[in-house]
Design an enzyme around this catalytic site. Structure first.
Site, PDB file in Angstrom:
ATOM      1  N   ASP A 444       0.853  -1.181   0.000  1.00  9.61           N
ATOM      2  CA  ASP A 444       0.000   0.000   0.000  1.00  9.61           C
ATOM      3  C   ASP A 444       0.892   1.234   0.000  1.00  9.61           C
ATOM      4  O   ASP A 444       1.583   1.513   0.989  1.00  9.61           O
ATOM      5  CB  ASP A 444      -0.894  -0.028   1.246  1.00  9.61           C
ATOM      6  CG  ASP A 444      -1.917   1.109   1.267  1.00  9.61           C
ATOM      7  OD1 ASP A 444      -1.737   2.087   0.522  1.00  9.61           O
ATOM      8  OD2 ASP A 444      -2.889   1.009   2.048  1.00  9.61           O
ATOM      9  N   HIS A 445       0.872   1.974  -1.097  1.00 13.69           N
ATOM     10  CA  HIS A 445       1.800   3.091  -1.251  1.00 13.69           C
ATOM     11  C   HIS A 445       1.429   4.302  -0.391  1.00 13.69           C
ATOM     12  O   HIS A 445       2.177   5.287  -0.345  1.00 13.69           O
ATOM     13  CB  HIS A 445       1.866   3.512  -2.721  1.00 13.69           C
ATOM     14  CG  HIS A 445       3.213   3.979  -3.148  1.00 13.69           C
ATOM     15  ND1 HIS A 445       4.318   3.983  -2.328  1.00 13.69           N
ATOM     16  CD2 HIS A 445       3.663   4.478  -4.337  1.00 13.69           C
ATOM     17  CE1 HIS A 445       5.367   4.447  -2.969  1.00 13.69           C
ATOM     18  NE2 HIS A 445       4.987   4.767  -4.202  1.00 13.69           N
ATOM     19  N   ARG A 446       0.296   4.249   0.295  1.00 15.72           N
ATOM     20  CA  ARG A 446      -0.044   5.344   1.195  1.00 15.72           C
ATOM     21  C   ARG A 446       0.864   5.335   2.429  1.00 15.72           C
ATOM     22  O   ARG A 446       1.176   6.389   2.982  1.00 15.72           O
ATOM     23  CB  ARG A 446      -1.505   5.240   1.649  1.00 15.72           C
ATOM     24  CG  ARG A 446      -2.522   5.463   0.551  1.00 15.72           C
ATOM     25  CD  ARG A 446      -3.935   5.231   1.062  1.00 15.72           C
ATOM     26  NE  ARG A 446      -4.130   3.858   1.527  1.00 15.72           N
ATOM     27  CZ  ARG A 446      -5.266   3.397   2.035  1.00 15.72           C
ATOM     28  NH1 ARG A 446      -6.309   4.217   2.169  1.00 15.72           N
ATOM     29  NH2 ARG A 446      -5.387   2.138   2.415  1.00 15.72           N
TER      30      ARG A 446
END
Length: 474
Positions: A444-446
């Protein structure tokens, strides 16, 4: 609880937040005696198949739903006579007056007592009411209607009591759940369908005939040579029954589809890949199989890959986290519930090993073995699939080189393991045949940037290339 009462056992929430479950199998039938804690049926939720025990002693009075029906949580599924009511089997002909006078047998409000397969069996020896309950239901219709009238507030002496003796077809049309669904899909009103089944039951053929009938006026206006074209039993062109099969989306597959769509369109996925020489890891697997400490345990490459991921998480703890949208916080987990994707006849499930980070290699091997066996038997509990933090999916068992896995909701990373194959590889300056695989890490690139994701994947690869690092890095 009063003597001689009928208890209604409702569909419980066998998993956190579930709203419905499908009845897979009944283990009891009307007239059977049950005891507290006895399993009466098996149901499939959106997460697993679960056996339901009855919480009291008594005699089964009625099964409200046939096998294959999806029932909302909180809906009564079985009626059990307890106390004096359960001491003797119910009479074959005269339960009407007793029920009306004492209020012992009560049907759930709004339910038609004459639906196919829902009626009370009139024979104590009839074990499968789904095939023969129609006749018993129709015989018991006047009695059941009288009880329903009393429950609705008309009273036992209301003048309108004889009215329910009208034919059952005057109310809701008789049809099994699959036929009702077919009619709904095709836009057919069951009230307008002429039944041809036993006791006025509407069949699939009746529904198809009704569809063909609604389109009949046009062919009638055509020349006589076109008359043979329509076929009463033929399905509409949009649904070719001879060459198509429709499978209802429910249970595990329905939950998986919803979760994957939600994950794919909520968390921005990034996937990185690395190709690894795992020759030394494969040699270590063979050595561990001969080790007395692993006798009787499941030892395979997945065991060492799982341990390598756990070590990489220990070295990079921020990868083991989740995104709390409501609170706008990143939740870093100081424990690892390691999920292992498992393909089962009911669909893909992801049970997890609780506190896998604290387990030794033999303990991890035992946990993996139990997880796989339970999943294959279809006995994974809902609790075993809750609370996962990181997942491994082994697509290599299907001969696939790699993939771009989708995150499980609430997790920040998932590792895909490809097939391990013998390939030409440069080793110590020379091209040699080596055992090679490809790893893919989606995150998850968040909350996981490229640097953190790359470090975790590189650590896993380094351990598998030199498995002795398990001893030094662990």
């Amino acid at each position: 609880m009063t003597a001689g009462s009928v208890r209604e056992f409702k569909m419980p929430d066998v998993g956190e937040g579930l709203t419905e479950a499908e009845i897979l199998k009944w283990y009891v039938q009307p007239g059977d005696t049950v005891t507290d804690g006895q399993v009466v049926c098996e149901v499939e939720t959106a997460k697993a198949a679960v056996e339901l025990p009855i919480p009291y002693d008594g005699v089964v009075r009625e099964l409200h739903f046939p096998e294959g029906t999806t029932v909302d949580v909180g809906t009564s599924i079985i009626a059990v006579a307890v106390g004096d009511a359960g001491a003797a089997p119910e009479p074959a002909q005269a339960p009407v007056e007793d029920a009306a006078a004492d209020g012992e047998e009560k049907k759930p409000e709004g339910r038609q007592p004459v639906l196919v397969g829902y009626g009370v069996s009139t024979s104590a020896t009839r074990r499968r009411p789904r095939k023969g309950a129609e006749t018993g239901a129709r015989q018991a219709a006047p009695a059941a209607a009288a009880v329903q009238a009393e429950m609705n507030g008309h009273g036992p002496t209301a003048p309108a009591a004889p009215e329910p003796a009208a034919p059952a077809t005057a109310g809701r049309p008789l049809a099994k759940p699959p036929v009702r669904k077919l009619a709904k899909d095709l836009g057919v009103d069951l009230a307008s369908v002429t039944p041809t089944g036993p006791d006025g039951v509407i069949t699939r053929e009746d529904v198809h005939a009704a569809v063909a009938g609604t389109r009949a006026p046009e062919p009638e206006a055509a020349p006589a040579t076109e008359a043979p074209a329509p076929s009463p039993a033929a399905a509409p062109a949009s649904y070719d029954t001879a060459r198509e099969t429709r499978v209802p989306v429910k249970g595990v597959r329905k939950a998986t589809a919803a979760a994957m769509v939600g994950s794919a369109f909520t968390a921005p996925h990034v996937t990185e890949f690395v190709t690894v020489d795992v020759t030394r890891t494969m040699k270590l697997v063979e050595e561990l199989k001969q080790d007395k400490e692993f006798t009787g345990l499941r030892v395979n490459p997945l065991l060492l890959i799982a341990k390598a991921l756990l070590v990489a998480i220990r070295r990079n703890p921020d990868i083991n986290a989740s995104w709390d949208e409501a609170a706008q916080e990143i939740v870093v987990k100081h424990y690892v519930n390691l999920g292992i994707a498992a393909a089962t006849p009911r669909g893909l499930i992801v049970p997890n090993i609780k506190d896998a980070h604290a387990q030794t290699l033999p303990q991890l091997a035992q946990s993996l073995g139990e997880l796989v066996s339970t999943a294959r038997e279809g006995r994974t509990s809902p609790g075993a699939m809750q609370g996962g933090t990181v997942t491994i999916t082994n697509v290599g068992v299907f001969g696939v080189d790699t993939g771009t896995p989708i995150l499980n909701p609430g997790e920040s990373a998932i590792l895909a393991v490809g097939a391990i194959k013998l390939q030409p590889w440069v080793h110590k300056g020379k091209v040699k045949p080596r055992q090679v695989t490809t790893l893919a890490l989606s995150f998850d690139h968040r909350l996981v940037d490229g640097e953190l994701g790359s470090k975790v994947l590189a650590d896993v690869a380094a351990i598998l290339e030199q498995p002795k690092r398990l001893l030094t890095w662990a």
